[in-house]
Design an enzyme around this catalytic site. Structure first.
Site, PDB file in Angstrom:
ATOM      1  N   GLY A  39      61.085  52.705  17.314  1.00 57.32           N
ATOM      2  CA  GLY A  39      62.506  52.765  17.022  1.00 57.32           C
ATOM      3  C   GLY A  39      63.217  51.496  17.447  1.00 57.32           C
ATOM      4  N   LYS A  43      56.889  55.384  20.185  1.00 64.06           N
ATOM      5  CA  LYS A  43      55.981  56.485  20.488  1.00 64.06           C
ATOM      6  C   LYS A  43      54.613  56.106  19.941  1.00 64.06           C
ATOM      7  CE  LYS A  43      59.607  59.837  19.367  1.00 64.06           C
ATOM      8  NZ  LYS A  43      59.949  60.949  18.444  1.00 64.06           N
ATOM      9  N   TYR A  69      63.954  62.192  -4.854  1.00 65.19           N
ATOM     10  CA  TYR A  69      65.035  61.530  -4.114  1.00 65.19           C
ATOM     11  C   TYR A  69      65.509  60.354  -4.942  1.00 65.19           C
ATOM     12  CZ  TYR A  69      67.439  60.576   0.349  1.00 65.19           C
ATOM     13  OH  TYR A  69      68.378  60.411   1.346  1.00 65.19           O
ATOM     14  N   ASP A  81      60.736  57.742   9.196  1.00 70.77           N
ATOM     15  CA  ASP A  81      60.584  58.883  10.093  1.00 70.77           C
ATOM     16  C   ASP A  81      60.851  60.199   9.367  1.00 70.77           C
ATOM     17  OD1 ASP A  81      63.249  58.169   9.770  1.00 70.77           O
ATOM     18  OD2 ASP A  81      63.810  58.614  11.840  1.00 70.77           O
ATOM     19  N   TYR A  94      62.719  52.075  21.821  1.00 73.70           N
ATOM     20  CA  TYR A  94      61.429  52.485  22.347  1.00 73.70           C
ATOM     21  C   TYR A  94      60.483  52.898  21.222  1.00 73.70           C
ATOM     22  CZ  TYR A  94      63.816  52.723  26.869  1.00 73.70           C
ATOM     23  OH  TYR A  94      64.517  52.422  27.995  1.00 73.70           O
TER      24      TYR A  94
END
Length: 240
Positions: free
Chosen positions: A8, A13, A83, A92, A11
């Site tokens: 991100g 993951k 979409y 994400d 930070y």
């Protein structure tokens, strides 16, 4: 072993997978810590998804000859997207949708990701990403109250604030937290009125503030984005 990275603005993951099995994961990593962690246990391949650093920068910092896959709007994924602006669709959101579809195949699934923004995305039982809603997250709401008024202070979120606030702090806590809970429950209810068998999966860093208050059945899967990234990695390896 595969490694997947969800990086991100602040930070990252990281998750370690053996096939479809998540061995372990770690959060709140700075970029240098992320690189050192990967170097300490090199995988066979990596799926890298980032909103802050390019894949080229990541590969250069890694200094290893490893297959690195980058999740973009052009990356093949094991669901279809209905979409209108797929190029603007966040990685994400796609990864969480893929993870939810893999966990609950042949089901209509509403994915609620509680992060900086809160997103609600529907993946139908045919495996089609239908889109959804985006609204401000918890801290964004507190910041807005503080920024756009002259006298309201900035507070951190608290779990289960009393409904009727007896002070400015309590009233703001109730307005943000209970207001957001009412939003979440209302949106779930509107979806379930159309899809009675709807599965609801929640993820994101703000889950702990709401998990105990949401009416069951709700599935809390903090590692959902990592699971989705691994499924996308496996899918792309199989296409080669």
């Amino acid at each position: 072993m595969n490694i997947v990275v969800d990086s991100g603005n602040t930070y990252a993951k990281i998750g370690w997978f053996s096939g479809d099995n998540l061995l372990r994961y770690q959060t709140m990593l700075g970029f240098s810590d992320l690189i050192q962690l990967i170097k300490s246990e090199l995988p066979e391949r990596i799926m890298y998804s980032s909103v802050s650093r390019s894949t080229a920068e990541f590969v250069e910092a890694l200094e290893e000859n490893l297959p690195v896959y980058n999740l973009t709007g052009e990356t093949p994924v094991p669901i279809r997207k209905d979409y209108e602006t797929p190029q603007t669709l966040g990685a994400d959101r796609v990864a969480a949708a893929v993870g939810a579809n893999w966990m609950f195949p042949d089901s209509d699934v509403l994915v609620i990701d509680m992060g900086t923004c809160i997103t609600y995305d529907l993946v139908d039982r045919e495996g089609v990403f239908q889109g959804g809603l985006i609204s401000p997250g918890v801290r964004m709401r507190f910041n807005a109250l503080h920024t756009f008024t002259k006298r309201l202070p900035l507070f951190d979120p608290e779990s289960n604030p009393q409904f009727i606030g007896k002070s400015t702090k309590q009233a703001m806590q109730s307005g943000v937290m209970n207001g957001m809970l009412a939003e979440i429950e209302g949106i779930i209810e509107r979806y379930r009125n159309k899809m009675p068998d709807l599965r609801v999966v929640v993820c994101g860093g703000d889950i702990p503030f709401f998990e105990s208050s949401l009416k069951p059945p709700i599935f809390a899967v903090p590692e959902l984005v990592l699971i989705g990234l691994n499924r996308i990695l496996t899918y792309n390896v199989a296409l080669q």
